[in-house]
Design an enzyme around this catalytic site. Sequence first.
Site, PDB file in Angstrom:
ATOM      1  N   LYS A   1      -3.434 -15.790   8.482  1.00  0.00           N
ATOM      2  CA  LYS A   1      -2.650 -14.934   9.382  1.00  0.00           C
ATOM      3  C   LYS A   1      -2.005 -15.673  10.560  1.00  0.00           C
ATOM      4  O   LYS A   1      -0.931 -16.232  10.380  1.00  0.00           O
ATOM      5  CB  LYS A   1      -3.517 -13.754   9.822  1.00  0.00           C
ATOM      6  CG  LYS A   1      -3.700 -12.761   8.670  1.00  0.00           C
ATOM      7  CD  LYS A   1      -4.098 -11.371   9.116  1.00  0.00           C
ATOM      8  CE  LYS A   1      -3.842 -10.350   8.036  1.00  0.00           C
ATOM      9  NZ  LYS A   1      -4.995  -9.948   7.239  1.00  0.00           N
TER      10      LYS A   1
ATOM     11  N   TYR B   1     -13.011  -6.100   4.632  1.00  0.00           N
ATOM     12  CA  TYR B   1     -11.750  -6.342   3.931  1.00  0.00           C
ATOM     13  C   TYR B   1     -11.552  -7.847   3.808  1.00  0.00           C
ATOM     14  O   TYR B   1     -11.646  -8.568   4.800  1.00  0.00           O
ATOM     15  CB  TYR B   1     -10.552  -5.723   4.672  1.00  0.00           C
ATOM     16  CG  TYR B   1      -9.253  -6.054   3.959  1.00  0.00           C
ATOM     17  CD1 TYR B   1      -8.880  -5.358   2.811  1.00  0.00           C
ATOM     18  CD2 TYR B   1      -8.439  -7.100   4.389  1.00  0.00           C
ATOM     19  CE1 TYR B   1      -7.724  -5.700   2.118  1.00  0.00           C
ATOM     20  CE2 TYR B   1      -7.282  -7.443   3.705  1.00  0.00           C
ATOM     21  CZ  TYR B   1      -6.936  -6.741   2.568  1.00  0.00           C
ATOM     22  OH  TYR B   1      -5.794  -7.082   1.876  1.00  0.00           O
TER      23      TYR B   1
ATOM     24  N   TYR C   1       0.830  -1.203   0.000  1.00  0.00           N
ATOM     25  CA  TYR C   1       0.000   0.000   0.000  1.00  0.00           C
ATOM     26  C   TYR C   1       0.863   1.251   0.000  1.00  0.00           C
ATOM     27  O   TYR C   1       0.698   2.154   0.820  1.00  0.00           O
ATOM     28  CB  TYR C   1      -0.960  -0.005   1.203  1.00  0.00           C
ATOM     29  CG  TYR C   1      -1.664  -1.326   1.346  1.00  0.00           C
ATOM     30  CD1 TYR C   1      -2.599  -1.734   0.393  1.00  0.00           C
ATOM     31  CD2 TYR C   1      -1.364  -2.202   2.382  1.00  0.00           C
ATOM     32  CE1 TYR C   1      -3.214  -2.971   0.481  1.00  0.00           C
ATOM     33  CE2 TYR C   1      -1.978  -3.443   2.480  1.00  0.00           C
ATOM     34  CZ  TYR C   1      -2.904  -3.817   1.522  1.00  0.00           C
ATOM     35  OH  TYR C   1      -3.500  -5.032   1.604  1.00  0.00           O
TER      36      TYR C   1
ATOM     37  N   ASP D   1     -15.056 -15.000   7.173  1.00  0.00           N
ATOM     38  CA  ASP D   1     -13.629 -14.748   6.959  1.00  0.00           C
ATOM     39  C   ASP D   1     -13.010 -14.430   8.321  1.00  0.00           C
ATOM     40  O   ASP D   1     -13.138 -13.321   8.833  1.00  0.00           O
ATOM     41  CB  ASP D   1     -13.463 -13.589   5.975  1.00  0.00           C
ATOM     42  CG  ASP D   1     -11.999 -13.201   5.764  1.00  0.00           C
ATOM     43  OD1 ASP D   1     -11.128 -13.716   6.488  1.00  0.00           O
ATOM     44  OD2 ASP D   1     -11.743 -12.363   4.876  1.00  0.00           O
TER      45      ASP D   1
HETATM   46  C1  LIG Z   1      -5.378 -10.108   5.869  1.00  0.00           C
HETATM   47  C2  LIG Z   1      -6.742 -10.535   5.530  1.00  0.00           C
HETATM   48  C3  LIG Z   1      -7.027 -11.191   4.314  1.00  0.00           C
HETATM   49  C4  LIG Z   1      -5.966 -11.433   3.259  1.00  0.00           C
HETATM   50  O1  LIG Z   1      -4.948 -12.238   3.702  1.00  0.00           O
HETATM   51  P1  LIG Z   1      -3.518 -12.226   2.933  1.00  0.00           P
HETATM   52  O2  LIG Z   1      -2.759 -13.316   3.597  1.00  0.00           O
HETATM   53  O3  LIG Z   1      -2.958 -10.862   3.156  1.00  0.00           O
HETATM   54  O4  LIG Z   1      -3.798 -12.482   1.499  1.00  0.00           O
HETATM   55  C5  LIG Z   1      -8.327 -11.602   4.091  1.00  0.00           C
HETATM   56  N1  LIG Z   1      -9.293 -11.374   4.988  1.00  0.00           N
HETATM   57  C6  LIG Z   1      -9.069 -10.758   6.162  1.00  0.00           C
HETATM   58  C7  LIG Z   1     -10.176 -10.563   7.131  1.00  0.00           C
HETATM   59  C8  LIG Z   1      -7.794 -10.300   6.470  1.00  0.00           C
HETATM   60  O5  LIG Z   1      -7.558  -9.647   7.607  1.00  0.00           O
END
Ligand SMILES: *Cc1c(COP(=O)(O)O)cnc(C)c1O
Length: 434
Positions: free
Chosen positions: A281, A151, A23, A252
Amino acid sequence: MSDAGDNTRKLQALDRELLWHPYAASPPAGEIYPVTSASGVRLRLADGRELIDGMASWWCAIHGYNHPVLNRAVQAQLEDMAHVMFGGLTHPPAIKLAQLLTRITPEPLQRVFFSDSGSVAVEVAMKMAIQYQYARGRGNKRKLVALRQGYHGDTFGAMSVCDPVTGMHHLFGDVLYPHFFVDAPDCPVDRECPESQMTQVADLLAEQGEQIAAVIVEPVVQGAGGMRFYSPDYLRKLRALCDAFDVLLIFDEIATGFGRTGKLFALQHADVTPDILCLGKALTGGYMTLAATLATEEITATISAGEGGAFMHGPTFMANPLACATAIASVELLLSQPWQREVQRIENALGNGLAPARELPQVAEVRTLGAIGVIELREPVDLASVQPRFVERGVWVRPFGKLVYCMPPYVMSDADLATLTGAMVEVVGQLPGG
Ligand SMILES: *Cc1c(COP(=O)(O)O)cnc(C)c1O
């Protein structure tokens, strides 16, 4: 200092010449700090300074850096094999990690698809939802519903369900598939969610349900789209609506998983089970990139019995053994500890430490949940000028937009938490508008 200082400047010059950062423009507007090692909650810079890490490397390093248990897991797996393809082959780390993940997530989630990043886990979830609907003769159900201020990642599919404004959809126009968006819930975590909060999504599902494959949300905490918290009750009501209109529900939990919100998974605040769950993550404790998409047996069986008889996805590094072995060690390490108590301790420390920010004229709101602390400002911060002020105070915090926030490793001591929150309040108090 001078050798270390020279080395720092040399690294910075080369970095500016060669690299992109997330970014950012290239070269980026602000200073970039070379890190040479990290241990516990501290990042060591090339010039010898140490920073208390308030970001856990974007939610990942829950146990801190250079952890002996995780180091041993990597080394042991390395002796066997670093990687092997997953097409037609399998291996103990993938199997054991899948057993572990299906055991600690809700019972109906029985199948695991491993991928190499969170964004890809979201792509896989979206593809599964659409392929599932197609396989059961609902080929017209191809759209997703997502929340504003959400996101879900940076690849095209994931981007298409990110907030249209902060995700800069206008830049990409018709190369992004047009999904549906509804306003994010505006109801506090500790309250019920009034029916009025559900009308937009209920009306959309009633009117367009024929076209809708799934709803995708980050449960309870919207992360990179705004660090917003909302009532778990919204998820219960959303689950009922999805069932009523024959639409899948995708959670997610890439940011919220593995204890961050005070529950092992944020879905446990609501006791709601999605049809598809994305993890990433903190899955490997911040050691390497790995993500997982879990689905119910019904989705798995329907796709597998459908046209082609296969789910059409397969990353080269799918179920990478090193990453799986590290993830097993990280999850087992978490579960072997009184992690709820530690996250609660951090929640209290963040609550107390950030409270003085409430009195500041620059501040719109202060909120904490689990090991997440957020100061929302009235105006966006100028990152290039603010970042050095945190570094001068010996902490690593990376604000975005109007948000100065932290999500420390769970092993951070009370003294370090006090330094971290103290620096956040102090730096915010010196911003314009004071
Ligand atoms: C960070 C994140 C993603 C994307 O994960 P990457 O490993 O960066 O591709 C998707 N959804 C959420 C909620 C996130 O915090």
